[in-house]
Enzyme design. Structure first.
Site, PDB file in Angstrom:
ATOM      1  N   CYS A 111      -9.386 -18.888  -1.136  1.00 52.39           N
ATOM      2  CA  CYS A 111     -10.443 -18.096  -1.767  1.00 52.39           C
ATOM      3  C   CYS A 111      -9.976 -17.772  -3.178  1.00 52.39           C
ATOM      4  O   CYS A 111      -8.868 -17.264  -3.369  1.00 52.39           O
ATOM      5  CB  CYS A 111     -10.680 -16.798  -0.996  1.00 52.39           C
ATOM      6  SG  CYS A 111     -11.904 -15.721  -1.813  1.00 52.39           S
ATOM      7  N   CYS A 156     -12.462 -14.169  -7.153  1.00 52.44           N
ATOM      8  CA  CYS A 156     -12.278 -13.230  -8.277  1.00 52.44           C
ATOM      9  C   CYS A 156     -12.040 -13.970  -9.587  1.00 52.44           C
ATOM     10  O   CYS A 156     -12.235 -13.419 -10.667  1.00 52.44           O
ATOM     11  CB  CYS A 156     -11.145 -12.254  -7.976  1.00 52.44           C
ATOM     12  SG  CYS A 156      -9.566 -13.041  -7.640  1.00 52.44           S
ATOM     13  N   CYS A 168      -6.405 -16.036   0.677  1.00 54.67           N
ATOM     14  CA  CYS A 168      -6.467 -15.388  -0.648  1.00 54.67           C
ATOM     15  C   CYS A 168      -5.339 -15.906  -1.535  1.00 54.67           C
ATOM     16  O   CYS A 168      -4.155 -15.653  -1.284  1.00 54.67           O
ATOM     17  CB  CYS A 168      -6.323 -13.884  -0.479  1.00 54.67           C
ATOM     18  SG  CYS A 168      -6.090 -13.025  -2.042  1.00 54.67           S
ATOM     19  N   ASN A 198      -5.711  -4.915   7.840  1.00 49.30           N
ATOM     20  CA  ASN A 198      -5.543  -5.353   6.450  1.00 49.30           C
ATOM     21  C   ASN A 198      -6.722  -6.259   6.124  1.00 49.30           C
ATOM     22  O   ASN A 198      -6.940  -7.256   6.817  1.00 49.30           O
ATOM     23  CB  ASN A 198      -4.215  -6.107   6.296  1.00 49.30           C
ATOM     24  CG  ASN A 198      -4.041  -6.752   4.928  1.00 49.30           C
ATOM     25  OD1 ASN A 198      -3.299  -7.707   4.795  1.00 49.30           O
ATOM     26  ND2 ASN A 198      -4.705  -6.242   3.909  1.00 49.30           N
ATOM     27  N   GLY A 199      -7.463  -5.892   5.076  1.00 49.05           N
ATOM     28  CA  GLY A 199      -8.623  -6.703   4.690  1.00 49.05           C
ATOM     29  C   GLY A 199      -9.775  -5.796   4.329  1.00 49.05           C
ATOM     30  O   GLY A 199      -9.589  -4.591   4.114  1.00 49.05           O
ATOM     31  N   CYS A 223     -13.238  -8.310  -5.984  1.00 48.24           N
ATOM     32  CA  CYS A 223     -12.882  -8.881  -4.683  1.00 48.24           C
ATOM     33  C   CYS A 223     -13.553  -8.037  -3.613  1.00 48.24           C
ATOM     34  O   CYS A 223     -13.479  -6.814  -3.658  1.00 48.24           O
ATOM     35  CB  CYS A 223     -11.371  -8.840  -4.492  1.00 48.24           C
ATOM     36  SG  CYS A 223     -10.876  -9.365  -2.829  1.00 48.24           S
ATOM     37  N   GLY A 240       0.826  -1.201   0.000  1.00 44.54           N
ATOM     38  CA  GLY A 240       0.000   0.000   0.000  1.00 44.54           C
ATOM     39  C   GLY A 240       0.853   1.241   0.000  1.00 44.54           C
ATOM     40  O   GLY A 240       1.825   1.324   0.753  1.00 44.54           O
TER      41      GLY A 240
END
Ligand code: AMP
Length: 459
Positions: free
Chosen positions: A434, A437, A236, A102-103, A383, A28
């Site tokens: 997961c 997407c 993820c 985070n998430g 997502c 980020g």
């Protein structure tokens, strides 16, 4: 997506956190911040837009602490503005509370409405702030119980580092979407999104924070509990494909090994028999391209040079910013490409903006044929769990078939890794990931309003 870091009981806690954030900068670049807690329990925050900078060093020197937490932000809910920079810091009846998240929470709108009905006043447009308000309202005795109570109705993805008074806590949602690791520097416990942040401070890796686990650290030591409801594991897979750094271990596996295996599998699924060389779109696809080259027996070349002083293209929140940056971010090496049939490996195609620009550059530098290979399947859905791909309309693979995409991008051939190929290549696969997407198989109901600015733009 974001990067988080925390250290407890160390005289250099602030400096260590700053170093940790430098290692998590890839997660980020919209804002960076540190909250420091001194021996008296006073907490102070230093936050700024953009990356962790030298300019912040002077400010950080003024807030020494023995415990510190930090955050690098890439927004998925709430605009890119200073009031949305983390860690969040609040003064509550039980002392200072600070939080780095985070998430992305999928029921933040409902929780926020409920809190506002009961009088809470929000100061940001981030989903993460609901956890702070729930912490403030909790009457539980211990910090561990307060956090458990605050999180019990929260749905979606969260890896958290929190301070309540002088207790440091780390928590991971029960599906384990986002990584979070636990290490030690001497006796001081350290938490970070990825192990590369442990390496930079010289901490040793102990283990992952487990899905559904809360770890609390105070003068009495380290306690672990599993108060959150059990859920099916949904780590993820995109962390292995793109997000995490290749020198990190996340979810207990090596990111480098994962990407090489993805590249090898891609070479088996979509060989390019007439090609003369392979190159990557640096840096995120370097390891996958190495795997492709190794498996196919083709030489690996450096055909694109990336300007490191320009941030990740995709991390630019607006399309105008993204378009302009592709051109200035990469430059082709004519001597490598001229007259050659080439394989260009990238880890993903999201909007197609980057690839379209790159194909034009590579052809402009004289490549005779361009065979595009992608080390993940087509991204067909947004997502809701922390990666910023909010609208289906923006995703090229949601609108076009692979053949149409190949034509649109101007490549001679295009091969995407299959879903099975991806899941079988990553450490600990094929289950427990997961892949919504790519597959449309969403583990939760989508947020009622998936708009990133659903709580206002905050400007
Ligand atoms: P696009 O132009 O949208 O197709 O961007 C694809 C490029 O962005 C690829 O080179 C990926 O390495 C990178 N990428 C993929 N997903 C993300 C993401 N969520 N955030 C930032 N960059 C990304």
């Amino acid at each position: 997506m974001c990067g988080i870091f925390g250290v407890h009981g160390h005289p250099d806690a602030v400096r260590l956190t700053q170093l940790g954030l430098y290692s998590l900068q890839h997660r980020g670049q919209e804002s960076a911040g540190v909250v420091s807690i001194n021996e008296k329990g006073d907490a102070r925050a230093v936050r700024s837009m953009g990356t962790m900078s030298d300019a912040m060093t002077e400010e950080l020197d003024r807030v020494p602490g023995v415990t510190a937490i930090g955050h690098t932000r890439y927004s998925t809910t709430g605009s890119s503005s200073i009031e949305n920079a983390q860690p969040v810091l609040a003064r509550t009846k039980g002392g200072f509370v600070a939080l780095a998240h985070n998430g992305n929470l999928t029921n933040a709108a409902e929780l926020r409405m409920e809190l506002e009905d009961r009088g809470s006043i929000f100061s940001s447009t981030m989903d993460s702030e609901v956890i702070v308000h729930r912490l403030a309202r909790s009457n539980a005795d211990s910090p561990d119980d307060r956090l458990a109570e605050a999180l019990c109705e929260v749905e979606g993805a969260f890896s958290l580092i929190v301070t309540i008074g002088d207790t440091l806590l780390a928590a991971r949602d029960p599906r384990g979407w986002r990584p979070l690791v636990f290490g030690r520097l001497g006796n001081a416990p350290v938490f970070a999104s990825e192990t590369c942040a442990l390496d930079i401070v010289g901490a040793t890796y102990e283990r992952e924070v487990q899905p559904g686990e809360i770890i609390a650290v105070d003068a009495g030591g380290v306690r672990s509990s599993f108060p959150l409801p059990r859920r099916e594991l949904k780590r993820c897979v995109f962390e292995y494909v793109y997000f995490a750094r290749p020198d990190s271990r996340v979810f207990g596996g090596s990111v480098d090994r994962a990407r090489r295996a993805l590249g090898k599998r891609l070479a088996r699924e979509h060989p390019a028999p007439d090609a003369e060389l392979v190159f990557s779109v640096p840096d995120s696809s370097n390891s996958a391209a190495l795997g492709f080259a190794e498996e196919s027996g083709l030489p690996y070349e450096l055909a694109l040079i990336r300007n490191h002083y320009i941030g990740r293209t995709f991390i630019q929140p607006t399309q105008a910013g993204r378009d302009a940056k592709v051109k200035v971010k990469y430059n082709p090496v004519r001597e490598v490409l001229e007259g050659k049939k080439v394989v260009m490996v990238d880890d993903s195609i999201v909007r197609g903006t980057t690839t379209r620009g790159l194909v034009a550059l590579v052809r402009g530098a004289g490549a005779r044929e361009v065979h595009m290979r992608v080390s993940s399947p087509p991204v067909t859905g947004p997502c809701y769990y922390g990666i910023d791909t909010p609208s289906r309309e923006e995703l090229i693979a949601a609108r076009l078939s692979p053949e149409e995409i190949a034509r649109d991008l101007g490549v001679d051939s295009l091969g995407y890794l299959s879903l099975e190929g991806m899941l079988e290549s990553v450490p600990g696969g094929p289950h427990g990931f997961c892949h919504a997407c790519f597959s449309g198989d969403y583990p939760t109901a989508p947020p009622t309003d998936p708009d990133k600015l659903r709580f206002g733009c905050g400007c």
